[in-house]
Design an enzyme around this catalytic site. Structure first.
Site, short mmCIF file in Angstrom:
data_model
loop_
_atom_site.label_atom_id
_atom_site.label_comp_id
_atom_site.label_asym_id
_atom_site.label_seq_id
_atom_site.Cartn_x
_atom_site.Cartn_y
_atom_site.Cartn_z
N GLY A 29 20.77 -0.96 -40.27
CA GLY A 29 20.19 -0.34 -39.08
C GLY A 29 19.40 -1.37 -38.30
O GLY A 29 19.63 -2.57 -38.39
N CYS A 30 18.42 -0.89 -37.55
CA CYS A 30 17.59 -1.76 -36.73
C CYS A 30 16.89 -2.80 -37.59
O CYS A 30 16.22 -2.47 -38.58
CB CYS A 30 16.56 -0.92 -35.97
SG CYS A 30 15.42 -1.93 -34.99
N PHE A 31 17.00 -4.06 -37.21
CA PHE A 31 16.43 -5.11 -38.05
C PHE A 31 14.91 -5.08 -38.11
O PHE A 31 14.32 -5.62 -39.04
CB PHE A 31 16.95 -6.51 -37.72
CG PHE A 31 16.97 -6.94 -36.28
CD1 PHE A 31 16.06 -6.53 -35.34
CD2 PHE A 31 17.96 -7.82 -35.87
CE1 PHE A 31 16.10 -6.97 -34.03
CE2 PHE A 31 18.03 -8.28 -34.55
CZ PHE A 31 17.08 -7.84 -33.63
N TRP A 32 14.24 -4.46 -37.17
CA TRP A 32 12.78 -4.37 -37.24
C TRP A 32 12.35 -3.64 -38.50
O TRP A 32 11.41 -4.04 -39.18
CB TRP A 32 12.22 -3.63 -36.04
CG TRP A 32 12.37 -4.31 -34.72
CD1 TRP A 32 12.67 -5.62 -34.48
CD2 TRP A 32 12.22 -3.70 -33.44
NE1 TRP A 32 12.72 -5.86 -33.14
CE2 TRP A 32 12.44 -4.70 -32.47
CE3 TRP A 32 11.92 -2.41 -33.03
CZ2 TRP A 32 12.36 -4.44 -31.11
CZ3 TRP A 32 11.84 -2.15 -31.67
CH2 TRP A 32 12.06 -3.16 -30.72
#
Length: 173
Positions: free
Chosen positions: A9-12
């Site tokens: 998913g979102c790398f953050w």
């Protein structure tokens, strides 16, 4: 030190999860698995580059094992989702393990098979297991997102995920 590369998913969010693990030295956000050299966030977020948002984890195998990293990877997202995690939709958010050597490939395949056999998920595991391609570092403003943007809206989501996993991020210790 050894390296591992994961997309979940979102790398953050993925970055903050792995930064919270003892034995992990560094985590950097980037792009991998696509056809465009030196892609930008704008290009990757279009979904037309084939790249996934990923993190490259540098870790001390004497303090944390690759299997421990895999366990965190599986617990940190829904590995049955195809090209999405939560509200984030597109091939750039696919679930993928990019292995760096045969031992990582074997461990990833074994852990995926064990998860499938466990019956924990009603749907099949969608996680791809592939050799590590070229890794492209994401722009500076994506690095250490949770640490540098603690009051941002998305950071509330990250904080909730860390709590669910019983992890404490270094920036909040």
């Amino acid at each position: 030190m050894e390296e591992a590369t994961f997309g979940a998913g979102c790398f953050w969010c993925v970055e903050a999860v792995f930064e919270s693990l003892p034995g992990v030295d560094t985590v950097v956000s980037g792009y991998a698995g696509g056809t465009v050299s030196n892609p930008t966030y704008q290009q990757v977020s279009s979904g037309r580059t084939g790249h996934a948002e990923v993190v490259r984890v540098t870790y001390d195998p004497a303090r944390i094992t690759y299997n421990d990293l895999l366990d965190t990877f599986w617990r940190s997202h829904d590995p049955t989702q195809v090209n999405r995690q939560g509200a984030d939709v597109g091939t750039q958010y696919r679930t993928v393990i990019f292995y760096h050597n045969d031992a990582q490939r074997e461990a990833a395949e074994k852990s995926k098979a064990a998860l499938e056999a466990s019956g924990k998920h009603a749907r099949p595991i969608a996680t791809q297991i592939e050799p590590v391609p070229t890794f492209y570092l994401a722009e500076d403003y994506h690095q250490d997102y949770f640490s540098t943007n603690p009051r941002a809206g998305y950071s509330r989501y990250i904080r909730g995920k860390l709590e669910k996993l019983s992890l404490t991020h270094p920036s909040t210790r």
